[in-house]
Design a protein around this motif. Structure first.
Motif, PDB file in Angstrom:
ATOM      1  N   ARG A 114      -2.954  -7.719  14.043  1.00 19.09           N
ATOM      2  CA  ARG A 114      -1.632  -7.464  13.470  1.00 19.09           C
ATOM      3  C   ARG A 114      -1.674  -6.434  12.351  1.00 19.09           C
ATOM      4  NH1 ARG A 114       0.196 -13.579  12.515  1.00 19.09           N
ATOM      5  NH2 ARG A 114      -2.044 -13.688  12.139  1.00 19.09           N
ATOM      6  N   ALA A 115      -2.848  -6.241  11.770  1.00 16.13           N
ATOM      7  CA  ALA A 115      -2.979  -5.229  10.717  1.00 16.13           C
ATOM      8  C   ALA A 115      -2.689  -3.827  11.244  1.00 16.13           C
ATOM      9  CB  ALA A 115      -4.386  -5.276  10.116  1.00 16.13           C
ATOM     10  N   LEU A 116      -2.828  -3.622  12.559  1.00 15.07           N
ATOM     11  CA  LEU A 116      -2.564  -2.313  13.158  1.00 15.07           C
ATOM     12  C   LEU A 116      -1.144  -2.212  13.701  1.00 15.07           C
ATOM     13  CD1 LEU A 116      -5.949  -1.748  15.043  1.00 15.07           C
ATOM     14  CD2 LEU A 116      -5.255  -0.912  12.795  1.00 15.07           C
ATOM     15  N   GLY A 117      -0.309  -3.190  13.409  1.00 17.79           N
ATOM     16  CA  GLY A 117       1.082  -3.169  13.855  1.00 17.79           C
ATOM     17  C   GLY A 117       1.967  -2.481  12.839  1.00 17.79           C
ATOM     18  N   HIS A 118       2.531  -1.326  13.215  1.00 18.78           N
ATOM     19  CA  HIS A 118       3.407  -0.578  12.310  1.00 18.78           C
ATOM     20  C   HIS A 118       4.284   0.344  13.148  1.00 18.78           C
ATOM     21  CE1 HIS A 118       4.445   1.018   8.300  1.00 18.78           C
ATOM     22  NE2 HIS A 118       4.632   2.160   8.936  1.00 18.78           N
ATOM     23  N   ASP A 119       5.550   0.429  12.820  1.00 21.73           N
ATOM     24  CA  ASP A 119       6.480   1.297  13.547  1.00 21.73           C
ATOM     25  C   ASP A 119       6.369   2.717  12.998  1.00 21.73           C
ATOM     26  OD1 ASP A 119       8.499   2.514  14.926  1.00 21.73           O
ATOM     27  OD2 ASP A 119      10.056   1.075  14.371  1.00 21.73           O
ATOM     28  N   LEU A 120       5.842   3.625  13.826  1.00 15.83           N
ATOM     29  CA  LEU A 120       5.666   5.013  13.420  1.00 15.83           C
ATOM     30  C   LEU A 120       6.816   5.904  13.866  1.00 15.83           C
ATOM     31  CD1 LEU A 120       1.872   5.564  14.276  1.00 15.83           C
ATOM     32  CD2 LEU A 120       2.869   5.027  12.053  1.00 15.83           C
ATOM     33  N   SER A 121       7.867   5.321  14.450  1.00 16.07           N
ATOM     34  CA  SER A 121       8.928   6.156  15.014  1.00 16.07           C
ATOM     35  C   SER A 121       9.652   6.974  13.950  1.00 16.07           C
ATOM     36  CB  SER A 121       9.924   5.294  15.788  1.00 16.07           C
ATOM     37  OG  SER A 121      10.523   4.324  14.949  1.00 16.07           O
ATOM     38  N   THR A 122       9.614   6.556  12.695  1.00 23.41           N
ATOM     39  CA  THR A 122      10.224   7.339  11.617  1.00 23.41           C
ATOM     40  C   THR A 122       9.184   8.091  10.805  1.00 23.41           C
ATOM     41  OG1 THR A 122      10.181   5.410  10.145  1.00 23.41           O
ATOM     42  CG2 THR A 122      12.185   5.767  11.426  1.00 23.41           C
ATOM     43  N   GLY A 123       7.923   8.011  11.231  1.00 23.24           N
ATOM     44  CA  GLY A 123       6.856   8.741  10.555  1.00 23.24           C
ATOM     45  C   GLY A 123       6.150   7.913   9.498  1.00 23.24           C
ATOM     46  N   ALA A 124       4.865   8.194   9.301  1.00 25.12           N
ATOM     47  CA  ALA A 124       4.086   7.493   8.277  1.00 25.12           C
ATOM     48  C   ALA A 124       2.873   8.332   7.919  1.00 25.12           C
ATOM     49  CB  ALA A 124       3.646   6.111   8.766  1.00 25.12           C
ATOM     50  N   ASP A 125       2.402   8.158   6.690  1.00 23.71           N
ATOM     51  CA  ASP A 125       1.179   8.820   6.236  1.00 23.71           C
ATOM     52  C   ASP A 125      -0.003   7.898   6.507  1.00 23.71           C
ATOM     53  OD1 ASP A 125       2.465  11.121   5.210  1.00 23.71           O
ATOM     54  OD2 ASP A 125       3.008  10.008   3.384  1.00 23.71           O
ATOM     55  N   LEU A 126      -0.993   8.386   7.237  1.00 22.42           N
ATOM     56  CA  LEU A 126      -2.202   7.624   7.532  1.00 22.42           C
ATOM     57  C   LEU A 126      -3.371   8.220   6.764  1.00 22.42           C
ATOM     58  CD1 LEU A 126      -1.949   7.237  11.426  1.00 22.42           C
ATOM     59  CD2 LEU A 126      -0.909   5.811   9.655  1.00 22.42           C
ATOM     60  N   LYS A 127      -4.218   7.350   6.253  1.00 18.93           N
ATOM     61  CA  LYS A 127      -5.468   7.802   5.629  1.00 18.93           C
ATOM     62  C   LYS A 127      -6.599   6.905   6.111  1.00 18.93           C
ATOM     63  CE  LYS A 127      -6.628   7.082   1.232  1.00 18.93           C
ATOM     64  NZ  LYS A 127      -6.708   7.232  -0.240  1.00 18.93           N
ATOM     65  N   LEU A 128      -7.590   7.516   6.728  1.00 21.24           N
ATOM     66  CA  LEU A 128      -8.784   6.799   7.172  1.00 21.24           C
ATOM     67  C   LEU A 128      -9.937   7.236   6.283  1.00 21.24           C
ATOM     68  CD1 LEU A 128     -10.288   4.995   9.259  1.00 21.24           C
ATOM     69  CD2 LEU A 128     -10.718   7.082  10.556  1.00 21.24           C
ATOM     70  N   ARG A 129     -10.542   6.283   5.588  1.00 22.31           N
ATOM     71  CA  ARG A 129     -11.667   6.584   4.715  1.00 22.31           C
ATOM     72  C   ARG A 129     -12.872   5.769   5.175  1.00 22.31           C
ATOM     73  NH1 ARG A 129     -12.459   8.850  -0.391  1.00 22.31           N
ATOM     74  NH2 ARG A 129     -14.313   8.100  -1.508  1.00 22.31           N
ATOM     75  N   ILE A 130     -13.941   6.464   5.525  1.00 17.00           N
ATOM     76  CA  ILE A 130     -15.182   5.804   5.915  1.00 17.00           C
ATOM     77  C   ILE A 130     -16.266   6.247   4.942  1.00 17.00           C
ATOM     78  CG2 ILE A 130     -16.921   5.528   7.712  1.00 17.00           C
ATOM     79  CD1 ILE A 130     -14.807   5.948   9.786  1.00 17.00           C
ATOM     80  N   GLU A 131     -16.809   5.280   4.226  1.00 18.02           N
ATOM     81  CA  GLU A 131     -17.826   5.566   3.230  1.00 18.02           C
ATOM     82  C   GLU A 131     -19.021   4.649   3.469  1.00 18.02           C
ATOM     83  OE1 GLU A 131     -18.175   6.243  -1.608  1.00 18.02           O
ATOM     84  OE2 GLU A 131     -16.372   5.332  -0.740  1.00 18.02           O
TER      85      GLU A 131
END
Length: 437
Positions: A368-385
């Motif tokens: 459920r953490a990956l559930g998000h409505d992107l139809s109006t747009g969203a800023d994504l940030k993936l950080r792998i350290e």
């Protein structure tokens, strides 16, 4: 329901259950149980699953903690009580009962649970008999496996068979030519080999075939795997680069072909997108569910285990053929890849992710953490350290995990959007060298 739980709402059973619930609440926070909301039960469900490997839904937890009001209170089965006891540090429910006795305030004596009835004894005897039979069956199975003569010659031979791609690099489309290299004579079981080409297609192959081809249609880095009796024994790579951003469409449940969208200077568009007319001109029935794959595949020196990616993404609005409005992001590495999909909350059964060897999908796991409505747009940030993964959506941490096997340097990216969507301001930077993509 347990017969004793029907006798009295305030019996010794529920008194001990209440003590356990209170200890669980104290362990996860200071908020009293009476103030818990649905999100608290969702959070407890996840914590229980991670710590005890037993999943209790939020609705079940509400019944246990008395949030759901019913005519008779729910008394959970022992496996459920064991999970609650383990969560607060006990081996099982019996140890919890022993160390948390109920004292009669009038007599000062320890209260004991009602004695077991003959019917209860009979049920326990039946269970013991079933356990004994299962034990005998298990021992017999292990003996058969250990005494069976292994087919060592064929399996040892299979370990020496290697998958080789003669022309692993090129542009798209690409006909990759493979062969199996074997040491020694061919065994009779040589037909037990197959190849998973890494693009969703699998083919049975035979050592007597000197060469076999596979047609790749979308830019990316693929990791074909040689299987023997459905077990992986060797792997390779096929690397299809793109000079700049390209757009290729595919249609759900149509695995026969893809549809390149022929547009000029796609990478210069702001935002990067294609129109419904352009997709239709490529040969796609836009009333069906289709996907647009935006790819930019080229080698870099960016460390795939230490980088930050940011992008603004908007998936398709509600329209014919699109219900879940998902967007999938692929980061290709030298040895493996990172993939995650963001999808509408009501569609998380289709959510998925892969970070190197760590692979999960929503059909089996709570994503459920990956559930998000992107139809109006969203800023994504993936950080792998240092192989520690954190995903942020609109500056809020939404998901985290970790993996062990390095994917090497980043070799390209792909963004797949269901229907007509767009993305912009995609940046990737190495956390140490600051090299950018």
């Amino acid at each position: 329901m347990n017969r004793y739980s029907e006798q009295a709402e305030n019996s010794i059973f529920f008194q001990q259950l209440d003590i356990c619930c209170q200890k669980v609440a104290e362990q996860i926070g200071e908020k009293p149980i009476s103030d818990w909301t649905n999100s608290d039960y969702v959070r407890l469900s996840g914590l229980l699953s991670r710590k005890t490997s037993i999943h209790l839904s939020e609705s079940t937890l509400k019944r246990i903690f008395g949030k759901s009001k019913t005519s008779t209170r729910y008394y959970p089965q022992k496996a459920t009580r064991d999970a609650l006891a383990k969560f607060i540090g006990y081996r099982d429910w019996y140890e919890f009962e022993f160390k948390n006795p109920i004292i009669d305030v009038k007599t000062g004596l320890v209260q004991k649970a009602p004695a077991k009835t003959p019917e209860t004894h009979k049920q326990e005897s039946n269970k013991k008999m079933l356990y004994f039979i299962a034990f005998i069956v298990l021992v017999t199975f292990i003996a058969i496996v250990l005494l069976r003569k292994p087919d060592t010659g064929t399996d040892l031979f299979a370990q020496n068979v290697k998958l080789k791609c003669i022309n692993p690099e090129g542009l798209t489309p690409h006909s990759a030519i493979f062969k199996l290299d074997a040491a020694g004579p061919l065994p009779d079981s040589s037909s037990n080999f197959s190849v998973d080409f890494g693009d969703g297609k699998i083919k049975r192959v035979n050592l007597s075939d000197s060469l076999f081809n596979h047609y790749y249609e979308i830019p990316g880095r693929y990791y074909p795997v040689l299987l023997y009796k459905k077990r992986p024994i060797d792997t390779g790579y096929v690397y299809l680069q793109s000079k700049t951003w390209s757009a290729i469409t595919s249609v759900m449940q149509d695995t026969t072909r893809v549809y390149p969208v022929l547009v000029k200077d796609l990478g210069l568009r702001t935002p990067i997108t294609v129109s419904a007319r352009e997709v239709y001109s490529a040969g796609v029935d836009t009333n069906r569910t289709f996907f647009v794959h935006f790819s930019h595949v080229r080698p870099t020196n960016i460390n795939g285990d230490n980088f930050e990616l940011t992008v603004h993404v908007a998936s398709s609005e509600n329209r014919a053929g699109v219900r879940c409005s998902q967007a999938d992001l692929f980061i290709y590495g030298e040895k493996d890849k990172h993939v995650f999909g963001i999808i509408k909350p009501e569609c998380v059964a289709w959510a998925h992710y892969q970070f190197s060897e760590d692979v999960k999908d929503g059909a089996k796991y709570d994503l459920r953490a990956l559930g998000h409505d992107l139809s109006t747009g969203a800023d994504l940030k993936l950080r792998i350290e240092n192989k520690q993964v954190k995903l942020y959506i609109n500056s809020k941490e939404a998901f985290k995990t970790q993996y062990n096997k390095s994917i090497g340097k980043i070799m390209g990216v792909k963004l797949t959007i269901a229907g007509i969507g767009y993305f912009e301001n995609l940046h990737i930077s190495d956390l140490k060298t600051k090299e950018t993509f």
